[in-house]
Design a protein around this motif. Sequence first.
Motif, PDB file in Angstrom:
ATOM      1  N   GLY A 144       3.488   3.776  -0.916  1.00  0.00           N
ATOM      2  CA  GLY A 144       4.652   3.683  -1.780  1.00  0.00           C
ATOM      3  C   GLY A 144       4.972   2.264  -2.210  1.00  0.00           C
TER       4      GLY A 144
ATOM      5  N   VAL B 258       0.804  10.701   9.154  1.00  0.00           N
ATOM      6  CA  VAL B 258       0.109   9.476   8.768  1.00  0.00           C
ATOM      7  C   VAL B 258       0.001   8.515   9.953  1.00  0.00           C
ATOM      8  CG1 VAL B 258       0.137   7.580   7.086  1.00  0.00           C
ATOM      9  CG2 VAL B 258       1.038   9.808   6.444  1.00  0.00           C
TER      10      VAL B 258
ATOM     11  N   SER C 130       8.264  -1.439   6.144  1.00  0.00           N
ATOM     12  CA  SER C 130       8.224  -1.696   7.590  1.00  0.00           C
ATOM     13  C   SER C 130       7.825  -3.130   7.917  1.00  0.00           C
ATOM     14  CB  SER C 130       7.209  -0.757   8.240  1.00  0.00           C
ATOM     15  OG  SER C 130       5.927  -0.989   7.659  1.00  0.00           O
TER      16      SER C 130
ATOM     17  N   ILE D  86       0.865  -1.188   0.000  1.00  0.00           N
ATOM     18  CA  ILE D  86       0.000   0.000   0.000  1.00  0.00           C
ATOM     19  C   ILE D  86       0.902   1.238   0.000  1.00  0.00           C
ATOM     20  CG2 ILE D  86      -0.251   0.279   2.522  1.00  0.00           C
ATOM     21  CD1 ILE D  86      -3.341   0.614   1.952  1.00  0.00           C
TER      22      ILE D  86
ATOM     23  N   GLU E 229       2.179  13.843   0.679  1.00  0.00           N
ATOM     24  CA  GLU E 229       2.805  13.204   1.836  1.00  0.00           C
ATOM     25  C   GLU E 229       4.184  13.825   2.086  1.00  0.00           C
ATOM     26  OE1 GLU E 229       2.004   8.987   3.098  1.00  0.00           O
ATOM     27  OE2 GLU E 229       4.084   8.740   2.487  1.00  0.00           O
TER      28      GLU E 229
ATOM     29  N   GLN F 239       6.826  11.577   7.448  1.00  0.00           N
ATOM     30  CA  GLN F 239       5.373  11.593   7.268  1.00  0.00           C
ATOM     31  C   GLN F 239       4.674  11.221   8.575  1.00  0.00           C
ATOM     32  OE1 GLN F 239       7.265   9.414   5.026  1.00  0.00           O
ATOM     33  NE2 GLN F 239       7.270   7.950   6.700  1.00  0.00           N
TER      34      GLN F 239
ATOM     35  N   LYS G  21      -3.224   5.768  12.351  1.00  0.00           N
ATOM     36  CA  LYS G  21      -2.948   4.329  12.459  1.00  0.00           C
ATOM     37  C   LYS G  21      -3.045   3.896  13.919  1.00  0.00           C
ATOM     38  CE  LYS G  21       0.487   3.991   8.737  1.00  0.00           C
ATOM     39  NZ  LYS G  21       1.898   3.702   8.466  1.00  0.00           N
TER      40      LYS G  21
ATOM     41  N   GLY H  37       9.325   5.391   1.253  1.00  0.00           N
ATOM     42  CA  GLY H  37       8.324   4.551   0.578  1.00  0.00           C
ATOM     43  C   GLY H  37       7.860   5.147  -0.741  1.00  0.00           C
TER      44      GLY H  37
HETATM   45  O1  LIG Z   1       5.950   0.009   2.806  1.00  0.00           O
HETATM   46  P1  LIG Z   1       5.200   0.142   4.094  1.00  0.00           P
HETATM   47  O2  LIG Z   1       6.096   0.165   5.284  1.00  0.00           O
HETATM   48  O3  LIG Z   1       4.150  -0.913   4.202  1.00  0.00           O
HETATM   49  O4  LIG Z   1       4.493   1.529   4.058  1.00  0.00           O
HETATM   50  C1  LIG Z   1       3.434   1.820   3.192  1.00  0.00           C
HETATM   51  C2  LIG Z   1       3.019   3.260   3.373  1.00  0.00           C
HETATM   52  O5  LIG Z   1       2.660   3.415   4.736  1.00  0.00           O
HETATM   53  C3  LIG Z   1       2.327   4.713   5.187  1.00  0.00           C
HETATM   54  O6  LIG Z   1       1.127   5.117   4.648  1.00  0.00           O
HETATM   55  C4  LIG Z   1       3.377   5.722   4.851  1.00  0.00           C
HETATM   56  O7  LIG Z   1       2.910   6.991   5.149  1.00  0.00           O
HETATM   57  C5  LIG Z   1       3.753   5.638   3.382  1.00  0.00           C
HETATM   58  O8  LIG Z   1       4.817   6.498   3.119  1.00  0.00           O
HETATM   59  C6  LIG Z   1       4.133   4.220   3.010  1.00  0.00           C
HETATM   60  O9  LIG Z   1       4.438   4.179   1.647  1.00  0.00           O
END
Ligand SMILES: O=P(O)(O)OC[C@H]1O[C@H](O)[C@H](O)[C@@H](O)[C@@H]1O
Length: 528
Positions: free
Chosen positions: A153, A489, A205, A151, A351, A486, A493, A265
């Motif tokens: 990036g 964001v 991540s 999702i 972002e 960012q 979460k 990302g």
């Molecule tokens: O690649 P991930 O760690 O799953 O992150 C996916 C996305 O998560 C969040 O929304 C961040 O704000 C984005 O910058 C990132 O692209």
Amino acid sequence: MKALKATPAWQALLDERASIEARSIAGLFDDDPQRFEAFSIELDGLLLDYSKQPLTRATRDALLTLAEARDVAGQRDRMLAGESINTSEGRAALHTALRVPDGAAGWADAATTRAVASARRQMHEMADAVRTQCRTGATGEPIEHVINIGIGGSDLGPRLVLEALAPIADGPAVHFVANLDGVELERTLARCNPARTLVLVVSKSFGTAETMANAHEVMAWLRRRVPADDVLEQQVIPITANLDRVRALGLDPAAALPMWDWVGGRYSLWSAVGLAIMMGIGPAGFDALLGGAHGMDRHFAEAPPASNMPLMLGLVSVLNGTLLGRRSQAVVPYTERLGRLCAYLQQLVMESNGKSVDREGGAIEQPTAAAIWGQTGTPGQHAFFQALHQGTDIVPVDFIGVARPVAGEHGDPLELTANLFAQSQALMLGRAEAGIDAARRCPGNRPSNTLLLDSLTPARLGALIALYEHRTFVEAAIWGINAFDQFGVELGKGLARDLKPLIAGGQAADGVDGSTAGLVGCYRRWRR
Ligand SMILES: O=P(O)(O)OC[C@H]1O[C@H](O)[C@H](O)[C@@H](O)[C@@H]1O
């Protein structure tokens, strides 16, 4: 860095604001017969025409003086040199190192160059093995489908690129699953034969809730449907910077492709995050995409300011968004192939630069990132263009066109191009002939850029995306903000995690704000 408003170059532009607003863009062409040549930049089959902006040569000089005063070139060089410019996280932002051709020196330190080359080799080998059917599913069947689970990036870049380059895709069919609501997942699984499907779990991540939930579902589907003990080892590839979490999901970290903390990302499609692209169009196509982006990087690093495409695009955006207070920008590509561009740019621009503090934590007193929106032309013409022509808000537009259509594709490029050019012309010229009634009058004098590509090849697309990356960087450099974190964001979460037990019904709504408590109550009532 001192505040923008304390910069004399900015003050000079502020003093000129009223005259810029009053200026007739069409009139500028009468004053300067060479205007198109002077206000357009061409680079390797990509043309930026910014002559339909309210810029004189003197205003452009004032913007370039601003860029100098804000040390945009110095900030750019520090980014390219791999300094820790993402100060809040203590990281470099070295996406440019990902697209350096093998063997070219001087764009990153030796360790980074080695890591990039090794990951690229792994990607090549993996994509080749799948595309030539040497690597099969766990029961020996050829891979016909690839599902990219990710999702933000880890989704938008590869999705944009593969939609744009679909005419040259010659590998397995690639599907994308990002959303948590199950619709994309269900649709995708219905189209895939599990024994012939490779799954890419893409997450820097490896902790993003949506991606982890979808990964669990797809892994359960594979286990259920493929009679082989090693189905996950054979058919799931993790792509991440967090190997501990790969282990926790029950996958082998040794099978993972790397990401690094120095790639954000939304800047990551050039890394192993782009494996889906490589599966679809092959290593040579992916390398051409990187090559186009690297060409733009070199141009950004080396071209003189007045003919530097990302710099001028960024300065024009600052002029419209910050100086003239035009708080949204439309992006309208005249090809369905770039239908995802707007969504991609929303993450890239909003972002990166949707911030209200500078790098030192001080409040920013002028507007930063404008809202990006749009859709393809010509459908957009029949939706929101009315407001562009006659609405009370002035919305600068980026028009994007492609001169040569892909061989074998239907459609009339002449008709499409006539529409594209006509729209920017109409925005500039307006309509006010004698005797026309108010309802039919178009004020005109509305600014736009046109980006024209000779063709939509991997190289041109790479250059186009890198152009917008650097435009985003230029704006951040002018405002003095960090474009590479960012934290906004994260807040939602965390709250979503906290709210889950409450929504599930196991907790009283004590201490929750009234609106959220009311919504939870209604939701629970309707779920009963
Ligand atoms: O690649 P991930 O760690 O799953 O992150 C996916 C996305 O998560 C969040 O929304 C961040 O704000 C984005 O910058 C990132 O692209």
